[in-house]
Write a protein that holds these residues in place. Structure first.
Motif, PDB file in Angstrom:
ATOM      1  N   TYR A 134       0.833  -1.203   0.000  1.00 29.19           N
ATOM      2  CA  TYR A 134       0.000   0.000   0.000  1.00 29.19           C
ATOM      3  C   TYR A 134       0.868   1.253   0.000  1.00 29.19           C
ATOM      4  O   TYR A 134       0.477   2.296   0.504  1.00 29.19           O
ATOM      5  CB  TYR A 134      -0.897   0.033   1.234  1.00 29.19           C
ATOM      6  CG  TYR A 134      -2.357  -0.326   1.011  1.00 29.19           C
ATOM      7  CD1 TYR A 134      -3.039   0.119  -0.099  1.00 29.19           C
ATOM      8  CD2 TYR A 134      -3.060  -1.085   1.948  1.00 29.19           C
ATOM      9  CE1 TYR A 134      -4.373  -0.197  -0.284  1.00 29.19           C
ATOM     10  CE2 TYR A 134      -4.398  -1.409   1.764  1.00 29.19           C
ATOM     11  CZ  TYR A 134      -5.040  -0.946   0.642  1.00 29.19           C
ATOM     12  OH  TYR A 134      -6.360  -1.249   0.461  1.00 29.19           O
ATOM     13  N   PHE A 187      -3.762   6.694   5.115  1.00 26.51           N
ATOM     14  CA  PHE A 187      -5.117   6.888   4.596  1.00 26.51           C
ATOM     15  C   PHE A 187      -5.992   7.495   5.705  1.00 26.51           C
ATOM     16  O   PHE A 187      -5.532   7.749   6.806  1.00 26.51           O
ATOM     17  CB  PHE A 187      -5.743   5.545   4.205  1.00 26.51           C
ATOM     18  CG  PHE A 187      -5.140   4.842   3.016  1.00 26.51           C
ATOM     19  CD1 PHE A 187      -3.837   4.372   3.039  1.00 26.51           C
ATOM     20  CD2 PHE A 187      -5.895   4.586   1.884  1.00 26.51           C
ATOM     21  CE1 PHE A 187      -3.296   3.691   1.959  1.00 26.51           C
ATOM     22  CE2 PHE A 187      -5.376   3.897   0.801  1.00 26.51           C
ATOM     23  CZ  PHE A 187      -4.074   3.451   0.832  1.00 26.51           C
ATOM     24  N   TRP A 188      -7.291   7.566   5.446  1.00 26.18           N
ATOM     25  CA  TRP A 188      -8.237   7.977   6.491  1.00 26.18           C
ATOM     26  C   TRP A 188      -8.265   6.953   7.625  1.00 26.18           C
ATOM     27  O   TRP A 188      -8.730   7.230   8.715  1.00 26.18           O
ATOM     28  CB  TRP A 188      -9.637   8.166   5.904  1.00 26.18           C
ATOM     29  CG  TRP A 188     -10.372   6.900   5.518  1.00 26.18           C
ATOM     30  CD1 TRP A 188      -9.895   5.882   4.759  1.00 26.18           C
ATOM     31  CD2 TRP A 188     -11.707   6.532   5.888  1.00 26.18           C
ATOM     32  NE1 TRP A 188     -10.849   4.905   4.606  1.00 26.18           N
ATOM     33  CE2 TRP A 188     -11.978   5.272   5.288  1.00 26.18           C
ATOM     34  CE3 TRP A 188     -12.707   7.128   6.659  1.00 26.18           C
ATOM     35  CZ2 TRP A 188     -13.204   4.615   5.447  1.00 26.18           C
ATOM     36  CZ3 TRP A 188     -13.923   6.463   6.801  1.00 26.18           C
ATOM     37  CH2 TRP A 188     -14.158   5.223   6.207  1.00 26.18           C
ATOM     38  N   ASP A 189      -7.740   5.765   7.349  1.00 24.08           N
ATOM     39  CA  ASP A 189      -7.654   4.711   8.363  1.00 24.08           C
ATOM     40  C   ASP A 189      -7.099   5.262   9.672  1.00 24.08           C
ATOM     41  O   ASP A 189      -7.522   4.897  10.760  1.00 24.08           O
ATOM     42  CB  ASP A 189      -6.704   3.589   7.908  1.00 24.08           C
ATOM     43  CG  ASP A 189      -7.077   2.963   6.575  1.00 24.08           C
ATOM     44  OD1 ASP A 189      -7.570   3.695   5.705  1.00 24.08           O
ATOM     45  OD2 ASP A 189      -6.855   1.759   6.406  1.00 24.08           O
ATOM     46  N   TRP A 233      -5.321  10.963  -0.736  1.00 24.35           N
ATOM     47  CA  TRP A 233      -5.961   9.699  -0.358  1.00 24.35           C
ATOM     48  C   TRP A 233      -4.898   8.738   0.167  1.00 24.35           C
ATOM     49  O   TRP A 233      -5.101   8.039   1.130  1.00 24.35           O
ATOM     50  CB  TRP A 233      -6.731   9.096  -1.546  1.00 24.35           C
ATOM     51  CG  TRP A 233      -7.415   7.840  -1.145  1.00 24.35           C
ATOM     52  CD1 TRP A 233      -7.175   6.585  -1.610  1.00 24.35           C
ATOM     53  CD2 TRP A 233      -8.421   7.711  -0.129  1.00 24.35           C
ATOM     54  NE1 TRP A 233      -7.979   5.677  -0.952  1.00 24.35           N
ATOM     55  CE2 TRP A 233      -8.751   6.346  -0.042  1.00 24.35           C
ATOM     56  CE3 TRP A 233      -9.064   8.624   0.719  1.00 24.35           C
ATOM     57  CZ2 TRP A 233      -9.698   5.861   0.855  1.00 24.35           C
ATOM     58  CZ3 TRP A 233     -10.009   8.133   1.619  1.00 24.35           C
ATOM     59  CH2 TRP A 233     -10.315   6.770   1.677  1.00 24.35           C
ATOM     60  N   GLU A 279     -16.093   1.856  -1.764  1.00 27.93           N
ATOM     61  CA  GLU A 279     -15.329   2.181  -2.978  1.00 27.93           C
ATOM     62  C   GLU A 279     -15.875   1.517  -4.240  1.00 27.93           C
ATOM     63  O   GLU A 279     -15.347   1.750  -5.326  1.00 27.93           O
ATOM     64  CB  GLU A 279     -13.864   1.813  -2.774  1.00 27.93           C
ATOM     65  CG  GLU A 279     -13.176   2.705  -1.754  1.00 27.93           C
ATOM     66  CD  GLU A 279     -11.687   2.434  -1.612  1.00 27.93           C
ATOM     67  OE1 GLU A 279     -11.256   1.311  -1.938  1.00 27.93           O
ATOM     68  OE2 GLU A 279     -10.971   3.347  -1.153  1.00 27.93           O
ATOM     69  N   LYS A 323     -18.971  -2.319  -0.663  1.00 30.32           N
ATOM     70  CA  LYS A 323     -17.715  -2.926  -0.210  1.00 30.32           C
ATOM     71  C   LYS A 323     -17.604  -2.939   1.310  1.00 30.32           C
ATOM     72  O   LYS A 323     -17.148  -3.891   1.911  1.00 30.32           O
ATOM     73  CB  LYS A 323     -16.544  -2.155  -0.808  1.00 30.32           C
ATOM     74  CG  LYS A 323     -15.187  -2.700  -0.420  1.00 30.32           C
ATOM     75  CD  LYS A 323     -14.061  -1.945  -1.095  1.00 30.32           C
ATOM     76  CE  LYS A 323     -12.711  -2.445  -0.629  1.00 30.32           C
ATOM     77  NZ  LYS A 323     -11.610  -1.620  -1.079  1.00 30.32           N
ATOM     78  N   GLN A 324     -18.003  -1.831   1.937  1.00 25.32           N
ATOM     79  CA  GLN A 324     -17.739  -1.693   3.370  1.00 25.32           C
ATOM     80  C   GLN A 324     -18.751  -0.727   3.990  1.00 25.32           C
ATOM     81  O   GLN A 324     -19.484  -0.043   3.268  1.00 25.32           O
ATOM     82  CB  GLN A 324     -16.331  -1.163   3.584  1.00 25.32           C
ATOM     83  CG  GLN A 324     -16.104   0.243   3.060  1.00 25.32           C
ATOM     84  CD  GLN A 324     -14.636   0.528   2.800  1.00 25.32           C
ATOM     85  OE1 GLN A 324     -14.138   0.262   1.711  1.00 25.32           O
ATOM     86  NE2 GLN A 324     -13.951   1.083   3.779  1.00 25.32           N
ATOM     87  N   SER A 364     -13.378  -4.751   3.061  1.00 34.04           N
ATOM     88  CA  SER A 364     -12.283  -3.988   3.661  1.00 34.04           C
ATOM     89  C   SER A 364     -12.247  -4.332   5.144  1.00 34.04           C
ATOM     90  O   SER A 364     -13.297  -4.533   5.769  1.00 34.04           O
ATOM     91  CB  SER A 364     -12.527  -2.486   3.481  1.00 34.04           C
ATOM     92  OG  SER A 364     -11.829  -1.762   4.471  1.00 34.04           O
ATOM     93  N   LEU A 377     -11.910  -2.478   7.374  1.00 33.89           N
ATOM     94  CA  LEU A 377     -12.454  -1.361   8.148  1.00 33.89           C
ATOM     95  C   LEU A 377     -13.954  -1.519   8.405  1.00 33.89           C
ATOM     96  O   LEU A 377     -14.555  -0.717   9.119  1.00 33.89           O
ATOM     97  CB  LEU A 377     -12.264  -0.048   7.368  1.00 33.89           C
ATOM     98  CG  LEU A 377     -10.929   0.688   7.426  1.00 33.89           C
ATOM     99  CD1 LEU A 377      -9.758  -0.240   7.149  1.00 33.89           C
ATOM    100  CD2 LEU A 377     -10.893   1.842   6.435  1.00 33.89           C
TER     101      LEU A 377
END
Ligand code: BGC
Length: 760
Positions: free
Chosen positions: A323, A328-330, A379, A473, A586-587, A621, A623
């Motif tokens: 990655y 990321f926003w993570d 991003w 996403e 996706k999530q 994901s 998340l």
């Protein structure tokens, strides 16, 4: 050692995939660098990696990624001229473990070689006290006298995903200190690794090999005698504020050797004792959950940025270059809360990183799409804040072509995620230095960005946010994604609060700031936009539409959808992706919003939306599951919450995740899920939330658990909270400075320093 404080394996599986996963599970790190859980004798093919935080490099047109250091932990043996390696030698037994209390990796392997057995033992740690330092204790014992040759030093064969990042590699022997130094390919940043050994075998021949990266020690072993030596290695880069990386690395190992292994280990352990005092969570009655949660917390602690570094935590932490080592926003939405509520000095670093990269976010705003104002955070953010995410970010295994994805240009919620975290820090710590040192500027620039991105719909007299990707996403370029609009609204709100706060508390700083960024004429817009931004509300059934016209998409089950896949690693979003025309997401997206903006929505709305979206969510994901788990605790489905909590908490300890998305290698750890596990335990089952006025605890102890105990820090004061069935005990530290209000199951209590409060 208590099994709840370690992970262990009692065999070695000589397969690439297993070695890769073990490398993740057994990794150690100290915020400065990560060291994958590979064996001493392994090399790049086994994915040995010492990944350094905050230094990136690009080779040609390949992805820019973090730099891996030459491996100063390398040791390989020969016995009677036969190479010894778990890959090629007969392994009679092998055990390895990772001690969670102090991030110590141990292995013991018994080899059968040339009719003799040799037992190799090693322990290693990356110092939590001296971030640049790694220390290893290595022992060997043969059952019969043998001629053993030890090759130990710095392995310069580096595992890289995208290139050879270190150029002009120079190898030196400076008074028995091995030194490898080089420059990064793109920016010419200096990197140095020094290594020194402490060896006291009596009679042996110790030389430095011609190429100077290895010591060779020839030894005639006596049967049954254990020979132990110590290795010290240090990594320095130009990001360290030192005059010379070479001198600093040499000094570091020289001092460590002088101090000795035990002293280095004791200093390291002392830091770890503090970390666990701040951060441990105890679950009584459920060993599986306890171990998985502790391991998740461990994963966060090992990658917490070094104080003063202004570094952040990448989506795959320091487990390698996966990655692109990007942030990321993570970090803000999934990891930051853990640090904010337990270890604020680390939360500060995460925010300083966003201040440091504000210019990158400004550059991105100007150059992305039609060009915007303010700060559009990357991003995938690296050292400079420019976006590492490419426009064709996923490879299609069916065609071998790269797919156009809009993660980079349309996932605009990232800026608001940053602003929200920045404000949360201030709210829960009352420390406004961060705001004054750039945090307020970040917030205002993020609001400015949303204002320039927003579209004013004159017919409806409202601001809309069009053409975005929400957390899901699989659906790109959608309009009015509820999550994104809420995040933008929150950003305007925070910007308005920031303005009011600074105006009154720090009028001079306020004046300087608005002049610096020339924003005074725009501030009224944020007030208007906060009021007029469109937030999709629940329909008659109570369901919030994820984005405009989502309800019109095809309702296919995930199973049906997946049955039509041509390749198992096929990506379901982007362009022609199978999920695009369907409601399969996706999530967590709407559910993520319900979790983030808890107080705005009722239990009923949470339940209805959860029930609507859950069957349509692939959880593709790491998340996703924790958001569903947390929302489930709120409306009382604790069994579901528990299932998804465990799924999140076990992700890295079990390491059964998917390793490829499209054609991209994704193996590595999942710090966002680790943070999600902590949040589910403390915010979900513990029912903790806090604002500027108080800490609220609404316990929802899982049926299987007898006790949930955790530590919190609020406005600089520390508390231990013990939740048992029907009771809550709050233990404020005696050294706390102030009393604070806690609302426990609706009952208001004041927690004064040192006064234990028991609520039934
Ligand atoms: C998720 C993103 C996440 C990224 C990094 C993607 O698969 O969809 O939400 O930020 O992985 O973890």
């Amino acid at each position: 050692m208590n099994t709840l404080w370690k992970v262990s394996a009692d065999s070695f599986v000589n397969e690439k995939e297993s070695i890769m996963r073990m490398g993740n599970v057994y990794q150690i790190a100290n915020g400065y660098m990560g060291y994958r859980g590979t064996l001493d004798e392994f090399g790049p093919d086994e994915l040995v990696g010492i990944t350094i935080a905050g230094i990136f490099d690009r080779v040609g047109d390949s992805w820019r990624e973090p730099v891996n250091a030459p491996n100063g932990g390398y040791t390989k043996l020969t016995v009677d001229n036969n190479d010894v390696s778990a890959l090629t030698t007969s392994v009679k037994s092998h055990t390895q473990n990772l001690q969670l209390e102090n991030a110590l990796f141990n292995r013991e392997t018994t080899y059968e070689v040339a009719g003799k057995t040799i037992v190799v033992n090693s322990s290693r740690f990356l110092s939590a006290d001296t971030p640049n330092l790694g220390v290893i204790k290595y022992s060997l014992t043969t059952d019969k006298a043998a001629k053993v040759m030890i090759n130990t030093g710095i392995d310069c064969n580096i595992w890289d995903l995208n290139g050879k990042h270190l150029v002009n590699l120079r190898l030196e022997n400076r008074d028995n200190v091995l030194l490898v130094h080089a420059e990064t390919n793109e920016l010419g940043k200096r990197v140095a690794v020094a290594e020194m050994i402490d060896i006291d075998f009596g009679k042996c021949k110790h030389e430095i090999a011609d190429n100077k990266n290895l010591h060779t020690i020839e030894l005639e072993t006596e049967a049954g005698t254990t020979y132990t030596f110590y290795k010290y290695f240090a990594v320095f880069t130009e990001n360290d504020t030192v005059a010379s990386v070479n001198d600093a690395a040499i000094k570091n190992v020289t001092e460590a050797k002088l101090a000795g292994y035990e002293k280095c280990l004791n200093d390291h352990n002392a830091q770890w004792t503090k970390k666990w005092q701040y951060c441990d969570v105890e679950i009584d009655g459920d060993d599986e959950a306890q171990q998985a949660l502790r391991y998740s917390i461990f994963q966060l602690l090992i990658v917490a940025p070094v104080n003063g570094s202004a570094n952040s935590i990448p989506a795959r932490a320091l487990s390698g270059q996966v990655y692109k080592g990007a942030i990321f926003w993570d970090t803000e939405m999934f990891m930051f809360p853990f640090f904010l509520y337990t270890y604020p000095e680390k939360a500060v670093e995460l925010m300083r990183y966003r201040i440091k990269t504000l210019d990158g976010a400004r550059r991105k705003a100007k150059t992305e799409g039609v060009g915007f104002e303010g700060a559009f955070y990357a991003w995938e953010s690296q050292d400079d804040g420019d976006d590492a995410c490419t426009y064709f970010n996923i490879g299609d295994p069916n065609t071998g072509r790269d797919l156009r994805t809009h993660f980079r240009d349309k996932q605009v919620h990232i800026s608001g995620d940053v602003a929200i975290a920045m404000w949360e820090y201030f709210k829960l710590t009352e420390d406004d230095t961060l705001l004054l040192e750039g945090g307020a500027e970040v917030i205002l620039e993020c609001a400015r960005f949303y204002f320039s991105y927003a579209y004013y719909n004159t017919n409806k007299n409202r601001y809309e946010i069009l053409d975005v990707i929400g957390p899901d996403e699989y659906h790109e370029r959608v309009n009015n994604n509820a999550f994104t609009n809420m995040v933008a609204k929150a950003t305007f709100e925070i910007a308005n609060k920031t303005v009011n706060y600074l105006k009154h508390k720090h009028p001079d700083a306020f004046k300087t700031l608005i002049q610096k960024i020339n924003i005074s004429g725009e501030l009224h817009r944020f007030v208007e936009a906060e009021k007029l931004i469109y937030i999709p509300e629940p329909n008659n059934e109570g369901v919030i539409e994820q984005f405009d016209a989502y309800f019109k998409l095809k309702d296919t089950s995930i199973k049906e959808l997946k049955a039509t896949m041509i390749h198992p690693n096929e990506y379901l979003g982007a362009g022609q992706g199978l999920a695009v025309p369907t409601k399969v997401i996706k999530q967590a997206d709407v559910v993520m919003m319900l979790n983030m903006f808890k107080t705005r929505y009722s239990k009923e709305i949470k339940k209805v939306n959860w029930q609507y979206y859950e069957p349509r969510t692939e959880h593709g994901s790491s998340l996703s599951a924790c958001a569903y788990a947390m929302v489930a605790t709120e409306f009382g489905d604790l069994d579901f919450a528990y299932e998804y909590f465990l799924k999140t908490a076990k992700i890295d300890i079990e390491a059964k995740y998917k390793v490829y998305v499209g054609t991209i290698f994704m193996g590595g750890s999942h710090p966002a899920a680790n943070g999600g596990a902590w949040m589910t335990a403390v915010f979900g089952f513990g029912g903790v939330s806090a604002d500027e006025n108080q800490v609220t605890i609404n316990p929802r102890l899982y049926t299987k658990w007898n006790k949930l105990q955790f530590n919190l820090v609020y406005k600089g004061d520390r508390f231990t909270v013990k939740i048992t069935r029907g009771a809550v005990e709050i233990l404020p530290l005696t050294m706390n400075k102030n009393s604070h209000t806690f609302i426990v199951s609706g009952q208001s209590v004041v927690c004064a320093p040192g006064n234990v409060v028991f609520i039934k």
